[in-house]
Design a protein around this motif. Sequence first.
Motif, PDB file in Angstrom:
ATOM      1  N   GLY A  43       0.786  -1.229   0.000  1.00  0.00           N
ATOM      2  CA  GLY A  43       0.000   0.000   0.000  1.00  0.00           C
ATOM      3  C   GLY A  43       0.819   1.281   0.000  1.00  0.00           C
ATOM      4  O   GLY A  43       0.270   2.362   0.204  1.00  0.00           O
ATOM      5  N   ARG A  44       2.134   1.159  -0.237  1.00  0.00           N
ATOM      6  CA  ARG A  44       2.998   2.346  -0.331  1.00  0.00           C
ATOM      7  C   ARG A  44       4.002   2.123  -1.461  1.00  0.00           C
ATOM      8  O   ARG A  44       4.286   0.983  -1.838  1.00  0.00           O
ATOM      9  N   TYR A  45       4.583   3.206  -1.956  1.00  0.00           N
ATOM     10  CA  TYR A  45       5.700   3.072  -2.885  1.00  0.00           C
ATOM     11  C   TYR A  45       6.674   4.208  -2.655  1.00  0.00           C
ATOM     12  O   TYR A  45       6.318   5.280  -2.172  1.00  0.00           O
ATOM     13  N   VAL A  47       9.680   6.740  -4.211  1.00  0.00           N
ATOM     14  CA  VAL A  47       9.935   7.427  -5.478  1.00  0.00           C
ATOM     15  C   VAL A  47      11.119   8.375  -5.346  1.00  0.00           C
ATOM     16  O   VAL A  47      11.174   9.160  -4.401  1.00  0.00           O
ATOM     17  N   SER A  48      12.022   8.338  -6.317  1.00  0.00           N
ATOM     18  CA  SER A  48      13.077   9.349  -6.382  1.00  0.00           C
ATOM     19  C   SER A  48      13.343   9.696  -7.838  1.00  0.00           C
ATOM     20  O   SER A  48      13.123   8.877  -8.728  1.00  0.00           O
ATOM     21  N   MET A  83      16.509   4.253   1.437  1.00  0.00           N
ATOM     22  CA  MET A  83      15.274   4.332   2.219  1.00  0.00           C
ATOM     23  C   MET A  83      14.969   2.997   2.898  1.00  0.00           C
ATOM     24  O   MET A  83      13.973   2.867   3.602  1.00  0.00           O
ATOM     25  N   ARG A 154      16.535  10.139   7.062  1.00  0.00           N
ATOM     26  CA  ARG A 154      17.772  10.740   7.540  1.00  0.00           C
ATOM     27  C   ARG A 154      17.650  11.210   8.979  1.00  0.00           C
ATOM     28  O   ARG A 154      18.660  11.443   9.644  1.00  0.00           O
TER      29      ARG A 154
ATOM     30  N   ILE B  28       3.324  10.156   2.564  1.00  0.00           N
ATOM     31  CA  ILE B  28       3.791   9.553   3.809  1.00  0.00           C
ATOM     32  C   ILE B  28       5.127  10.192   4.184  1.00  0.00           C
ATOM     33  O   ILE B  28       5.369  10.523   5.331  1.00  0.00           O
ATOM     34  N   GLU B  29       5.991  10.375   3.190  1.00  0.00           N
ATOM     35  CA  GLU B  29       7.209  11.172   3.341  1.00  0.00           C
ATOM     36  C   GLU B  29       7.344  12.045   2.108  1.00  0.00           C
ATOM     37  O   GLU B  29       7.388  11.524   0.986  1.00  0.00           O
ATOM     38  N   ASP B  33      14.192  13.862   1.741  1.00  0.00           N
ATOM     39  CA  ASP B  33      15.015  12.686   2.034  1.00  0.00           C
ATOM     40  C   ASP B  33      15.535  12.129   0.702  1.00  0.00           C
ATOM     41  O   ASP B  33      15.464  12.800  -0.323  1.00  0.00           O
ATOM     42  N   ASP B  34      16.106  10.916   0.717  1.00  0.00           N
ATOM     43  CA  ASP B  34      16.608  10.350  -0.531  1.00  0.00           C
ATOM     44  C   ASP B  34      15.481  10.090  -1.517  1.00  0.00           C
ATOM     45  O   ASP B  34      15.690  10.096  -2.723  1.00  0.00           O
ATOM     46  N   ALA B  35      14.291   9.850  -1.004  1.00  0.00           N
ATOM     47  CA  ALA B  35      13.136   9.527  -1.842  1.00  0.00           C
ATOM     48  C   ALA B  35      11.877   9.899  -1.076  1.00  0.00           C
ATOM     49  O   ALA B  35      11.916  10.113   0.132  1.00  0.00           O
ATOM     50  N   ALA B  36      10.770  10.004  -1.793  1.00  0.00           N
ATOM     51  CA  ALA B  36       9.472  10.216  -1.165  1.00  0.00           C
ATOM     52  C   ALA B  36       8.791   8.866  -0.970  1.00  0.00           C
ATOM     53  O   ALA B  36       9.101   7.901  -1.674  1.00  0.00           O
ATOM     54  N   VAL B  37       7.879   8.805  -0.020  1.00  0.00           N
ATOM     55  CA  VAL B  37       7.064   7.610   0.172  1.00  0.00           C
ATOM     56  C   VAL B  37       5.605   8.018  -0.008  1.00  0.00           C
ATOM     57  O   VAL B  37       5.128   8.937   0.664  1.00  0.00           O
ATOM     58  N   LEU B  38       4.934   7.365  -0.949  1.00  0.00           N
ATOM     59  CA  LEU B  38       3.550   7.719  -1.274  1.00  0.00           C
ATOM     60  C   LEU B  38       2.626   6.550  -0.967  1.00  0.00           C
ATOM     61  O   LEU B  38       3.039   5.385  -1.021  1.00  0.00           O
ATOM     62  N   ALA B  39       1.381   6.897  -0.692  1.00  0.00           N
ATOM     63  CA  ALA B  39       0.390   5.865  -0.406  1.00  0.00           C
ATOM     64  C   ALA B  39      -0.212   5.331  -1.698  1.00  0.00           C
ATOM     65  O   ALA B  39      -0.423   6.076  -2.659  1.00  0.00           O
ATOM     66  N   ALA B  40      -0.467   4.039  -1.727  1.00  0.00           N
ATOM     67  CA  ALA B  40      -1.164   3.386  -2.839  1.00  0.00           C
ATOM     68  C   ALA B  40      -2.284   2.566  -2.214  1.00  0.00           C
ATOM     69  O   ALA B  40      -2.142   1.361  -2.014  1.00  0.00           O
ATOM     70  N   VAL B  91       6.779  14.335  -9.482  1.00  0.00           N
ATOM     71  CA  VAL B  91       8.154  14.727  -9.190  1.00  0.00           C
ATOM     72  C   VAL B  91       8.673  15.477 -10.410  1.00  0.00           C
ATOM     73  O   VAL B  91       8.319  15.147 -11.544  1.00  0.00           O
ATOM     74  N   GLY B 127       8.734  15.665  -4.860  1.00  0.00           N
ATOM     75  CA  GLY B 127      10.174  15.478  -4.965  1.00  0.00           C
ATOM     76  C   GLY B 127      10.675  16.087  -6.237  1.00  0.00           C
ATOM     77  O   GLY B 127       9.883  16.514  -7.094  1.00  0.00           O
ATOM     78  N   PHE B 143       1.972  10.623 -10.934  1.00  0.00           N
ATOM     79  CA  PHE B 143       1.415   9.419 -10.333  1.00  0.00           C
ATOM     80  C   PHE B 143      -0.091   9.538 -10.169  1.00  0.00           C
ATOM     81  O   PHE B 143      -0.614  10.643 -10.017  1.00  0.00           O
TER      82      PHE B 143
END
Lengths: 339, 339
Positions: A43-45, A47-48, A83, A154, B28-29, B33-40, B91, B127, B143
Motif C-alpha cells: 500500500g505504499r511506494y 519514489v526518487s 530508504m 535521515r 507519507i514522506e 530525504d533520498d526519496a518520497a514515500v507515497l500511499a497506494a 516529481v 520530490g 502518479f
Amino acid sequence: MDGDTLASAGERAALKRIIARLPSAAAIEGPGDDAAVLAAPDGRYVVSTDLRVHGPDFRLAWSSFEDLGWKAAASNLADIAAMGARPTALVVALVAPPSTPVADLEALADGLRLGCEALAPAAGVVGGDLSTGDVLTIAVTVFGDLEGRAPVLRRGARPGDVLAVAGPLGRAATGLRLLFRDAVDADGVPDEVAFGGVARDHPDLISAQLRPTPPIAAGVAAAEAGGTAMLDISDGLLLDAGRIAEASGVAIDLDSGALAEDVERISALAPDLASEAFGLALSGGEDHALLAAFPGPPPSGFRAIGRVLDGSGVTVDGADPSRARAGWDPFDDWDGAAG
Amino acid sequence: MDGDTLASAGERAALKRIIARLPSAAAIEGPGDDAAVLAAPDGRYVVSTDLRVHGPDFRLAWSSFEDLGWKAAASNLADIAAMGARPTALVVALVAPPSTPVADLEALADGLRLGCEALAPAAGVVGGDLSTGDVLTIAVTVFGDLEGRAPVLRRGARPGDVLAVAGPLGRAATGLRLLFRDAVDADGVPDEVAFGGVARDHPDLISAQLRPTPPIAAGVAAAEAGGTAMLDISDGLLLDAGRIAEASGVAIDLDSGALAEDVERISALAPDLASEAFGLALSGGEDHALLAAFPGPPPSGFRAIGRVLDGSGVTVDGADPSRARAGWDPFDDWDGAAG
C-alpha cells in the motif's frame, strides 16, 4: 541499419530497437499505454528522481553510452536502497541530438539493463519518453517497495547509535580526479585519446567513477537490522554525515582509523595521490556507499565508522574536520602499506 | 533578492524559494530525504513520465515560465486521467542555465501550482531535482490512484462501442499555427514583441496552446461509466483514434458532423483560418482532450464522435480520412455560422 541515427531511423523505429534492450520488470501494465500501472503490495511506494546533462554531469569523451546507462541506473537505485526499500522499476526520459546513432542509444539501454541486472535484478524499465534536442540528457525516476518495513529516513539517528558504512569510500572521486588531471588535452578539455591511457592504467578507479556499484542489497539489510537513519553518500562522507546529523538533531564523530582500508586502497591504486587519499575518502562523493546509524552492532556488509552523540555537527576523532583533513598524513599517523 | 540568479543564489537557497511555491500533496514522506514515500491505497499506482526541452518543445519568446509550469502539469495530469486514474503527485526534475533568475523558477513553480489547483487539486509535487545546464529542460513524472478500478487502456475498444471525446479539439493546434505564422520576426524566429500582438488578438487560442486545460476529472468519469478504451489526444484525433484502433484490433469511423462545434469555434476565433478549421480539429494535437470508447451512451462531459467497428484503420464518414480532410468545406457541407 548500424548507420542509422535517431533522425534517419525515426522515433518509432529507434524506440523499438531501444526498448528491446531495456531491462524488464514485473508490472500490471508496462510500457505502451498512456501510463504504466505498478503493484504496491504493502500500500505504499518509494519514489526518487534524478536528471543528468551532458557537460555538467558527464562527458562523452570519458563515458560510453553503456556507462551512462549503468550510472543512471546505479545512482538512482541507491536512492531507493537508502530508504531501506527494494528497487522495483524505473521510468527513463531521454533527450538526444537527432544525429545520435541509434546504436549508441541501444548501448545506453544495455547499460541500464546491465546495471539493473548487477545491482537490483528485479528492477526494470516500465516507461519512458524520447525527445530530440541539442544536449544529451537523461532523466530517471525510480521506484521501490518497502515490503512492510518503515522507511529509514535521515532524521532518526539517536545519541549512542553506531554510524556505519556499506561500500568503499573515495574511489569514484579519485577516478574523477585522475580524469580531470590526466584525461584532458593541453587546454584541459576532456579528451578521448588521453582517456584511453588513464582507463588502462587505473581501471578500478575509472570504473568506480563511470560504473559505480552501490551496495543496493545492504539498504534492505540495514532496515531489517533496525537502522535508525540512512542515506547514500553522493557528496562525500563528511557532508552526508552532516546531513544525518542536521536532520536528526545530533552530533556525529567519525573515526579516522576506520577509513584506513579506504586510504590504503586509494593509495595502492593511485600512488601519486596517496597524500590526498584521506581527503578523498572523507570528502569524495559518487561511490553511493550507504551510510546508516544503528542502535547496536551494524549488520553484515556494514563497518562501523563513527558514533552518534548529543550535540550538532560532524567531528573527526573529536576534532574539527578541517584540521583532520589538513593534518592527517597516512604515512605518519597510520601504518598501512600505502603503495 | 529579486535580482538573484540560480548561480548567485546557489542551489540550496534557490530551491528553498522554489519549493515554497510548489503545490503540496499528501505524502507519507515528502521532499527532503533520498526519496518520497507515497500511499497506494488499493495496492497499485499509475506512472507516466514526460520531458520538455527549450527549442523543440517550447520557446521562451512565447511561453512565460508560469506557462511552462502549467503546461508541464496539465499534459502530465492528462496521461493519468487517460488511464481512468485520479492524479495524486508529481516529481519534477529541472535543468536551468546558471544565469536563470530565481524569480523565473519561482514563476515556473507558480505555474505547476496553478495548473494542479485548476485541474487536479489533490495533486502536488513530492520530490525533484535541480541541475544547471545550457538548455532549459523540464522532466515530470506523475502518479495516480485507480481507487480500485481497472485501468482504462488503449486496447479494450470493441465493435459496437461509441467513440466519444471530452474537451475541445484543434484549439491548441490553431494557437500554434498562429504563433508560427504571426509571432515570429522577418526570419521566422519566435519573437516576443510579435507574440504580444498575437496573444492580444487571440487570447483563447494562444491560451489553449500555452496553458491547456485537459478535462482531468472526465478520466475517472469515463472509467466509472465502463469506458473500454481511452487515451488523451496529444497528436490529433485522427492519429490517436488510430492508436486505439490498432491496440484494440478494431476499426473506427469518425463522424465529421460531430466536429461541427470545434470547426465553428476555431473559425470564429481565427476567421482567416476557417478554411483549415476542419483539418485542425481532426489532426491538431496538444489539447489533451480525452478520447474514449463506451459500450453504451457516453457519460456527462463526453460527446459521441464516432463508432467502433470490425476491421482496422480509421475512416471519416466511412471514407479515407485524407479525402475527408482535403474535400471538406465548412461553408459547403455544413451550415455553421463560421465567423
